[in-house]
Design a protein around this motif. Structure first.
Motif, PDB file in Angstrom:
ATOM      1  N   MET A   1       0.759  -1.087  -0.068  1.00 52.65           N
ATOM      2  CA  MET A   1       0.328  -0.153  -0.306  1.00 52.65           C
ATOM      3  C   MET A   1       1.047   1.388  -0.123  1.00 52.65           C
ATOM      4  O   MET A   1       0.872   1.992  -0.538  1.00 52.65           O
ATOM      5  N   VAL A   2       2.369   1.582   0.992  1.00 51.13           N
ATOM      6  CA  VAL A   2       2.805   2.565   0.813  1.00 51.13           C
ATOM      7  C   VAL A   2       3.398   2.406  -0.090  1.00 51.13           C
ATOM      8  O   VAL A   2       3.732   3.741  -0.600  1.00 51.13           O
ATOM      9  N   TYR A   3       3.333   1.367  -0.903  1.00 54.24           N
ATOM     10  CA  TYR A   3       4.580   1.238  -2.191  1.00 54.24           C
ATOM     11  C   TYR A   3       3.855   2.531  -3.443  1.00 54.24           C
ATOM     12  O   TYR A   3       4.146   3.445  -4.351  1.00 54.24           O
ATOM     13  N   PHE A   4       1.777   2.708  -2.856  1.00 55.69           N
ATOM     14  CA  PHE A   4       1.440   3.021  -4.037  1.00 55.69           C
ATOM     15  C   PHE A   4       1.542   4.222  -3.798  1.00 55.69           C
ATOM     16  O   PHE A   4       1.653   5.060  -5.042  1.00 55.69           O
ATOM     17  N   LYS A   5       1.561   4.828  -2.475  1.00 54.99           N
ATOM     18  CA  LYS A   5       1.385   6.452  -1.991  1.00 54.99           C
ATOM     19  C   LYS A   5       2.441   6.961  -2.578  1.00 54.99           C
ATOM     20  O   LYS A   5       1.738   7.849  -2.976  1.00 54.99           O
ATOM     21  N   ARG A   6       3.703   7.210  -2.512  1.00 55.69           N
ATOM     22  CA  ARG A   6       4.714   6.894  -2.749  1.00 55.69           C
ATOM     23  C   ARG A   6       4.618   7.067  -3.803  1.00 55.69           C
ATOM     24  O   ARG A   6       4.918   8.270  -4.886  1.00 55.69           O
ATOM     25  N   PHE A   7       3.780   6.416  -4.859  1.00 59.63           N
ATOM     26  CA  PHE A   7       4.211   6.581  -6.342  1.00 59.63           C
ATOM     27  C   PHE A   7       3.818   7.606  -6.571  1.00 59.63           C
ATOM     28  O   PHE A   7       4.127   8.374  -7.016  1.00 59.63           O
ATOM     29  N   SER A   8       2.695   7.984  -5.895  1.00 61.07           N
ATOM     30  CA  SER A   8       1.487   9.114  -6.440  1.00 61.07           C
ATOM     31  C   SER A   8       2.341  10.497  -6.545  1.00 61.07           C
ATOM     32  O   SER A   8       2.125  11.752  -7.398  1.00 61.07           O
ATOM     33  N   ILE A   9       2.924  10.413  -5.094  1.00 52.61           N
ATOM     34  CA  ILE A   9       3.873  12.265  -5.414  1.00 52.61           C
ATOM     35  C   ILE A   9       4.517  12.249  -5.827  1.00 52.61           C
ATOM     36  O   ILE A   9       4.767  13.148  -6.701  1.00 52.61           O
TER      37      ILE A   9
ATOM     38  N   VAL B  71       3.095 -12.386   3.372  1.00 56.94           N
ATOM     39  CA  VAL B  71       3.333 -12.382   1.540  1.00 56.94           C
ATOM     40  C   VAL B  71       3.828 -11.326   1.028  1.00 56.94           C
ATOM     41  O   VAL B  71       3.540  -9.959   1.572  1.00 56.94           O
ATOM     42  N   ILE B  72       5.139 -10.911   1.048  1.00 58.24           N
ATOM     43  CA  ILE B  72       5.535 -10.092   0.366  1.00 58.24           C
ATOM     44  C   ILE B  72       5.181 -10.285  -0.542  1.00 58.24           C
ATOM     45  O   ILE B  72       5.461  -8.636  -1.740  1.00 58.24           O
ATOM     46  N   SER B  73       5.359 -10.697  -1.814  1.00 51.17           N
ATOM     47  CA  SER B  73       5.251 -10.683  -3.788  1.00 51.17           C
ATOM     48  C   SER B  73       3.993 -11.114  -3.674  1.00 51.17           C
ATOM     49  O   SER B  73       3.632 -12.839  -3.464  1.00 51.17           O
ATOM     50  N   GLN B  74       3.395 -11.034  -4.392  1.00 50.58           N
ATOM     51  CA  GLN B  74       2.458 -11.469  -5.480  1.00 50.58           C
ATOM     52  C   GLN B  74       1.840 -10.634  -6.701  1.00 50.58           C
ATOM     53  O   GLN B  74       2.326  -9.388  -6.509  1.00 50.58           O
ATOM     54  N   ARG B  75       0.995 -10.834  -7.405  1.00 49.76           N
ATOM     55  CA  ARG B  75       0.349 -10.568  -8.486  1.00 49.76           C
ATOM     56  C   ARG B  75       0.382  -8.926  -8.215  1.00 49.76           C
ATOM     57  O   ARG B  75      -0.971  -9.066  -6.678  1.00 49.76           O
ATOM     58  N   TYR B  77       1.075  -7.027  -6.028  1.00 50.63           N
ATOM     59  CA  TYR B  77       1.622  -6.418  -4.866  1.00 50.63           C
ATOM     60  C   TYR B  77       3.367  -7.053  -4.346  1.00 50.63           C
ATOM     61  O   TYR B  77       3.481  -7.922  -4.664  1.00 50.63           O
ATOM     62  N   THR B  78       3.536  -5.491  -4.417  1.00 50.40           N
ATOM     63  CA  THR B  78       5.505  -5.964  -4.131  1.00 50.40           C
ATOM     64  C   THR B  78       5.337  -5.123  -3.096  1.00 50.40           C
ATOM     65  O   THR B  78       5.217  -4.014  -2.408  1.00 50.40           O
ATOM     66  N   LEU B  79       5.618  -6.070  -2.312  1.00 51.57           N
ATOM     67  CA  LEU B  79       6.586  -4.783  -0.577  1.00 51.57           C
ATOM     68  C   LEU B  79       7.564  -4.661  -1.209  1.00 51.57           C
ATOM     69  O   LEU B  79       8.177  -5.006  -1.569  1.00 51.57           O
ATOM     70  N   ALA B  80       8.062  -3.110  -0.879  1.00 51.52           N
ATOM     71  CA  ALA B  80       9.016  -2.112  -1.430  1.00 51.52           C
ATOM     72  C   ALA B  80       9.912  -2.445  -0.827  1.00 51.52           C
ATOM     73  O   ALA B  80       9.908  -3.528   0.735  1.00 51.52           O
ATOM     74  N   PRO B  81      10.877  -3.107  -1.866  1.00 54.40           N
ATOM     75  CA  PRO B  81      12.520  -3.490  -0.716  1.00 54.40           C
ATOM     76  C   PRO B  81      13.154  -2.460   0.637  1.00 54.40           C
ATOM     77  O   PRO B  81      13.410  -3.327   1.251  1.00 54.40           O
TER      78      PRO B  81
END
Lengths: 535, 354
Positions: A1-9, B71-75, B77-81
Motif C-alpha cells: 500500500m505504502v508503495y502506491f502512495k509514494r509512487f503518486s507523490i 506475503v511479500i510479493s504476489q500479483r 503487490y510488491t512490498l517495497a525493498p
C-alpha cells in the motif's frame, strides 16, 4: 500500500515539472484563438516579411561564418603545429564568455569611424585607411559569429582530436597528400560535428535578442518585443512568437537528429603532440595570424574597448546605483540557481527511481525549454499567467497577482535553464550503478533520504557544475528578464541593454565587464576540464 | 497450506515477466530458517531476476512469495525493498564510495543509539577480520575485502533473509574458495537464512544446503547438492552440474538397462521416464568417477584425449562401438593417446533418461 502512495507523490512532481514548458507552448498557440484580421494584415504586409527575411539571412550567414572560423581554427590547433598553437587552442574558446549584446556595442565602439581602433589605425598607419562600416548587416554577422563560433569550435576540435590524425594517416596510406586527405577524409568524417555545431549556432542566433537590438536590425525576436512594448499588441507578439517557434522546432529537430551521427570511431587514439604536422614557416605565420586575428577581434578588442571606457569613469561608475544592479543580478541569479538546481536534482532522481513513461516524458518536456528563445518564452508564459490572474480576480483576489511578479520570471528561467542544470546532474547520476540504489533500499534507506545520504555525496561535482552554469546563464540572460521583470526591478543585463540602446556605451562598460567576468567562470572550468580530458 | 506455513521462505508458482512472455514461470521452492539455498544456472536463465524478485526489485505477474508467514510479493503487490528487511550482497559489492568501511556497515542500522550501532558494526568488522580497516575508504580495499565489507553491511541490521548475487565472481579462484568457506561459516554462526545466485557449481556445492538448477526460465530441480549431482532429474541438469557423457542404452525390463558397458539396474528417480517400456531406447549418464581404471580388466577403451590435472588425468576414452566416456584416473597412470587401457565400472546411481 505504502508503495502506491509514494509512487503518486513522485508522479505528481513529474507532472508538475512538465507543466511550465507545456503552458508556455500552449500559450504561444493561443495566439491563433483570437484573430484580428486588421492587425494580422498589417503584420503580414509590413512586419513579418522583413523580420523573417532578416532572421533567415542572419541565421544563414552566421552559420557559414562560424563554421569557417571553427573548422579552420580547430584543424590548425589540433592537427597542425605552429608557434602559439597551445595558447590559441584554449584562448579561442574565451569569446564565449562575452554575451552577444556586450560584444555588439564593444565592437561597434571600437570599429566605427570615430571608434578607438579605427582612430588608432588612422593615426598610426594611414589617414586614408577606412574600415567597412561596422554598423551594418556585416557588423551583426561579425558580432554574433564571434560570440557563437566557440560552440562549433569545441565540437569540431573534439572530432579532430579523436579522429583527425588517424583519418589523415588512413588517407596518406592510400596515397593522398595531406591536403587531399583533409578534403576527402577528415572533413567528411567531422561533418556530423560541424553540422551539429552549426545547428546549435543557428538556434542561438534565432534566439538572440540583445545583439541585433544594438544594431537596430529587426529580426523576429525584436519584432516580438516591439509589438508588445511599443505597439502594445500582445496578440501580435504571440503570433510572431509562434512563427519563430516554428523555425526553432525545425532547427532543433535537425540538431537532435545530427547528434545521433556524432559517434567517435576510436576515442583512445587521440592526437599526440609528436604526431602533429609541423607547418613550414610561411604557413605557420599564416596560421598564427589567422588565430591571432580571431582572438584579437573576438576577445582582446572588445575587452580592451570596455576597459578603455570603464577605467576613466571607474570612480564615478561605482555608484550606489551600480551596486544595486549588481545586488539585483546576484540575488536573482542565486535564487534562480537554487530553485532550478534543486528541481533538476529532484527531476533526475525521480526519472532514475521511477523509470516510467511519465518520467521519460517529463524529462523530455521539462528540458525542452533550452531551445525556446527567451522572447517566445516570455510571451508564451504570460498568456496563461494572465488567464490565471483573471480567474483569481474573479474569485475576489486583488489582481494582478502573478503578472509582473518575480514568480513569472523564475518560472520562465526554470523553463529555459532546466536542461542546463539537468544534464550535468544526470551525467553524474548515470555513473552511479543501479546496484547502489538497490543496496541502499535493501538497507531500508529510500526516497529522499536515499537521495540525500547516497546520491548527493556521489554527484556533488555535477550539482556544483549545474549551479555555476545556471547562475551564469541567468546573470547573462536578457530578453526574459527584460520582458517579465517586476516594475522597477533591474539587473546588470537589463541595465546594459538600456544604456547601450541609448548609445551610452561608456556607462554600459562597467556592468558589461562585470558580466564578462562572471561569464568567464564556466568557460575557464570548461577549458580546464578539456585539458584534463586531453591528458 | 499447512506444510507451507512451516517453511520460513517459500515461493509458490512464481511468474516473472509478461504473461505472454514470462522470464520465469512456475517457480516453487522453500527454505527452512537458517538454511542456505543456491540458485544455479547458465547466464540468462533468469536466476538473477528471481533473486531480485525475492528482494522486491522485480514484480511478480503470478504466484506468491512468503517470508516468515508474511506475503511479500504476489500479483499486483510488491512490498517495497526498503520494508522487507532482506539484505543483499551485490556482484559489484555496491559499497558507498563516499563512506568509510565502518560508515558503510552502519548505514542500515536504524533506530539504534550511537554506542549500540558502534558495538554492532565493530562486532561484524571483527567477524570479517577487517577491524584495522574500519576508517578506510572502500576504493582502498582489495576485491576480497570489499566483498567482506559488503557482507558485513548486509548482515548488520540482522536481515530476515540474505541474498547474494554472484558474490564471488569478481574474485580470483583461490580467494573464491577460502572466502566461500568463511561466508558459509559466518552465515551459519549468525543463523542467517540466505540465497545465493551463481553459475559456478563448485561455489554452489561449497555454500549451499539446497541447490536449485534453473534453465530457460524454469526451475528444473530443487535438491541437496548430492542429489543434484548423483540423481539429476534430466539431461540438462546432468550436463550442467559436473561432467559426464550419455551412453546409448536399451531397456531390457522396466528396471534394467543394457549398454555397451554392461547391464545395470535402474534405481534412480527421474520422474520423466516413469512410463518407460522394455525395448525403449534410453540415455545412461556416466560420470568420470563412475569409471575406474584397472589394468587387469577385460573391458578396454582407447585413449583419444587426455587432460593433466595434477593429481589426476581426465581421459577421454573411446569404446569399441565408438561411443566415448570420461574417466578420472590418478596421475601416475600415464597413458599415451591411442593406447588401450582396461576399465571397470563402479556405479551407485544409474541415471537413465529418455
Amino acid at each position: 500500500m505504502v508503495y502506491f502512495k509514494r509512487f503518486s507523490i513522485w508522479q505528481l512532481f513529474l507532472l508538475l515539472m512538465s507543466l511550465p514548458t507545456t503552458l508556455a507552448l500552449v500559450g504561444v498557440l493561443t495566439a491563433w484563438l483570437d484573430i484580428d484580421l486588421l492587425v494580422l494584415g498589417h503584420l503580414f504586409e509590413f512586419v513579418i516579411p522583413n523580420a523573417v527575411l532578416n532572421t533567415l539571412g542572419l541565421v544563414l550567414c552566421v552559420a557559414i561564418v562560424t563554421s569557417l572560423i571553427a573548422v579552420i581554427s580547430a584543424w590548425l590547433t589540433t592537427v597542425c603545429d605552429f608557434p602559439g598553437r597551445a595558447f590559441f587552442s584554449w584562448a579561442l574558446i574565451l569569446p564565449m564568455a562575452i554575451p552577444g549584446y556586450v560584444m555588439a556595442f564593444a565592437l561597434v565602439g571600437a570599429l566605427e569611424y570615430t571608434g578607438s581602433f579605427q582612430t588608432y589605425l588612422r593615426e598610426s598607419i594611414s589617414s586614408s585607411l577606412i574600415l567597412p562600416d561596422v554598423y551594418s548587416f556585416g557588423g551583426v554577422v561579425l558580432a554574433l559569429s564571434l560570440t557563437l563560433y566557440p560552440y562549433t569550435y569545441l565540437l569540431v576540435r573534439n572530432a579532430f582530436q579523436t579522429q583527425g590524425k588517424q583519418s589523415l594517416e588512413v588517407g596518406q596510406s592510400l596515397g593522398l597528400s595531406v591536403r587531399q586527405s583533409f578534403w576527402r577524409v577528415s572533413l567528411p568524417q567531422a561533418r556530423p560535428w560541424i553540422v551539429g555545431g552549426s545547428l546549435l549556432v543557428m538556434m542561438e542566433t534565432l534566439a538572440d535578442f540583445g545583439t541585433v537590438a544594438v544594431f537596430n536590425y529587426d529580426t523576429l525576436t525584436t519584432t516580438i518585443y516591439k509589438s508588445w512594448f511599443s505597439l502594445f499588441s500582445f496578440q501580435s507578439a504571440l503570433q510572431i512568437a509562434s512563427l519563430l517557434l516554428l523555425f526553432v522546432i525545425v532547427v532543433s529537430l535537425l540538431e537532435r537528429q545530427s547528434r545521433h551521427k556524432q559517434r567517435f570511431t576510436n576515442a583512445r587514439n587521440t592526437v599526440q603532440a609528436r604526431s602533429r604536422i609541423l607547418l613550414p614557416s610561411l604557413q605557420a605565420y599564416l596560421a598564427c595570424a589567422f588565430c591571432g586575428v580571431i582572438f584579437f577581434i573576438g576577445f582582446l578588442l572588445p575587452i580592451g574597448q570596455l576597459l578603455l571606457w570603464a577605467i576613466p569613469h571607474l570612480s564615478s561608475g561605482l555608484t550606489d546605483q551600480f551596486l544595486r544592479y549588481m545586488l539585483g543580478s546576484f540575488s536573482l541569479s542565486l535564487l534562480a540557481m537554487t530553485i532550478i538546481t534543486a528541481l533538476a536534482l529532484l527531476l533526475a532522481f525521480a526519472a532514475r527511481t521511477q523509470n516510467s513513461y511519465l518520467a521519460n516524458w517529463s524529462v523530455k518536456i521539462s528540458t525542452l525549454g533550452y531551445a525556446l528563445p527567451g522572447t517566445v518564452l516570455a510571451v508564451g508564459l504570460l498568456a496563461p499567467i494572465a488567464a490565471i490572474d483573471h480567474y483569481l480576480a474573479r474569485l475576489g483576489f486583488a489582481a494582478p497577482i502573478l503578472q509582473g511578479s518575480i514568480v513569472v520570471m523564475l518560472l520562465a528561467y526554470s523553463v529555459r535553464f532546466m536542461a542546463v542544470a539537468f544534464s550535468p546532474i544526470e551525467n553524474n547520476l548515470l555513473r552511479v550503478t543501479p546496484s547502489i540504489d538497490a543496496a541502499s533500499r535493501s538497507l531500508s534507506v529510500s526516497g529522499l533520504s536515499m537521495l540525500w545520504r547516497v546520491h548527493f555525496p556521489m554527484i556533488r561535482v555535477g550539482v556544483l557544475t549545474a549551479m555555476v552554469l545556471v547562475f551564469v546563464d541567468v546573470m547573462k540572460e536578457l530578453p526574459i528578464t527584460l520582458m517579465t521583470r517586476p516594475f522597477g526591478f533591474n539587473t546588470l543585463a537589463v541595465r546594459i541593454y538600456e544604456l547601450s540602446s541609448e548609445g551610452l556605451w561608456q556607462r554600459a562598460a562597467l556592468p558589461a565587464l562585470a558580466i564578462v567576468l562572471v561569464g568567464l567562470i564556466p568557460v575557464v572550468i570548461l577549458i580546464l576540464r578539456a585539458d584534463k580530458v586531453q591528458q | 497450506m499447512s506444510t507451507e506455513i512451516k517453511h520460513y521462505l517459500s515461493l509458490n508458482e512464481v511468474v516473472i515477466g509478461y504473461d505472454s512472455e514470462p522470464v520465469l514461470s512456475g517457480i516453487s521452492f522453500s527454505l527452512q530458517r537458517g538454511e542456505i539455498g543456491c540458485l544455479l544456472g547458465p547466464s540468462g536463465c533468469g536466476k538473477t531476476s528471481l533473486l531480485r524478485a525475492i528482494g522486491g526489485f522485480e514484480h511478480l505477474s503470478g504466484g506468491r512469495i512468503t517470508l516468515n508467514n508474511e506475503v511479500i510479493s504476489q500479483r499486483q503487490y510488491t512490498l517495497a525493498p526498503e520494508q522487507r528487511q532482506i539484505g543483499m550482497v551485490f556482484q559489484d559489492y555496491a559499497l558507498f564510495p563516499h563512506l568509510t568501511v565502518i560508515e558503510n556497515v552502519k548505514f542500515g542500522l536504524h533506530g539504534l543509539s550511537q554506542p549500540e550501532s558502534d558495538t554492532r558494526s565493530l562486532y561484524l568488522l571483527e567477524q570479517i577480520g577487517l577491524m584495522d580497516k574500519k576508517a578506510v575508504m572502500p576504493h582502498e580495499l582489495s576485491g576480497g575485502e570489499q566483498q567482506r565489507v559488503a557482507l558485513a553491511r548486509a548482515l548488520a541490521p540482522q536481515p530476515k533473509l540474505l541474498l547474494l548475487d554472484e558474490p564471488f565472481s569478481n574474485l580470483d579462484v583461490e580467494l573464491r574458495e577460502s572466502l566461500g568457506e568463511q561466508v558459509r561459516a559466518l552465515l551459519k554462526q549468525t543463523q542467517t537464512t540466505a540465497i545465493m545466485v551463481t553459475h559456478d557449481q563448485h561455489e554452489a556445492f561449497a555454500m549451499a544446503d539446497s541447490i536449485g538448477v534453473l534453465n530457460g526460465g524454469a526451475l528444473l530441480q530443487w535438491d541437496s547438492a548430492y542429489a543434484i549431482y548423483h540423481q539429476p532429474i534430466n539431461a540438462f541438469v546432468a550436463d550442467f552440474v559436473g561432467q559426464g557423457v550419455m551412453l546409448n542404452g536399451e531397456m531390457v525390463s522396466t528396471t534394467e538397462v543394457q549398454t555397451t558397458l554392461g547391464c545395470f539396474e535402474r534405481k534412480s528417480i527421474a520422474a520423466t521416464i516413469d512410463n518407460i517400456q522394455p525395448g525403449d531406447p534410453v540415455k545412461v549418464l556416466i560420470r568420470p568417477d563412475d569409471i575406474i581404471h584397472q589394468d587387469s580388466s577385460e573391458l578396454t577403451a582407447k585413449v583419444v584425449a587426455r587432460h593433466f590435472r595434477g593429481a589426476e588425468f581426465l581421459y577421454h576414452l573411446e569404446l569399441d562401438n565408438h561411443e566415448r566416456v570420461l574417466a578420472l584416473v590418478p596421475s601416475h597412470h600415464d597413458h599415451a593417446i591411442n593406447e588401450k587401457i582396461g576399465i571397470r565400472l563402479e556405479i551407485d546411481h544409474v541415471v537413465v533418461f529418455k
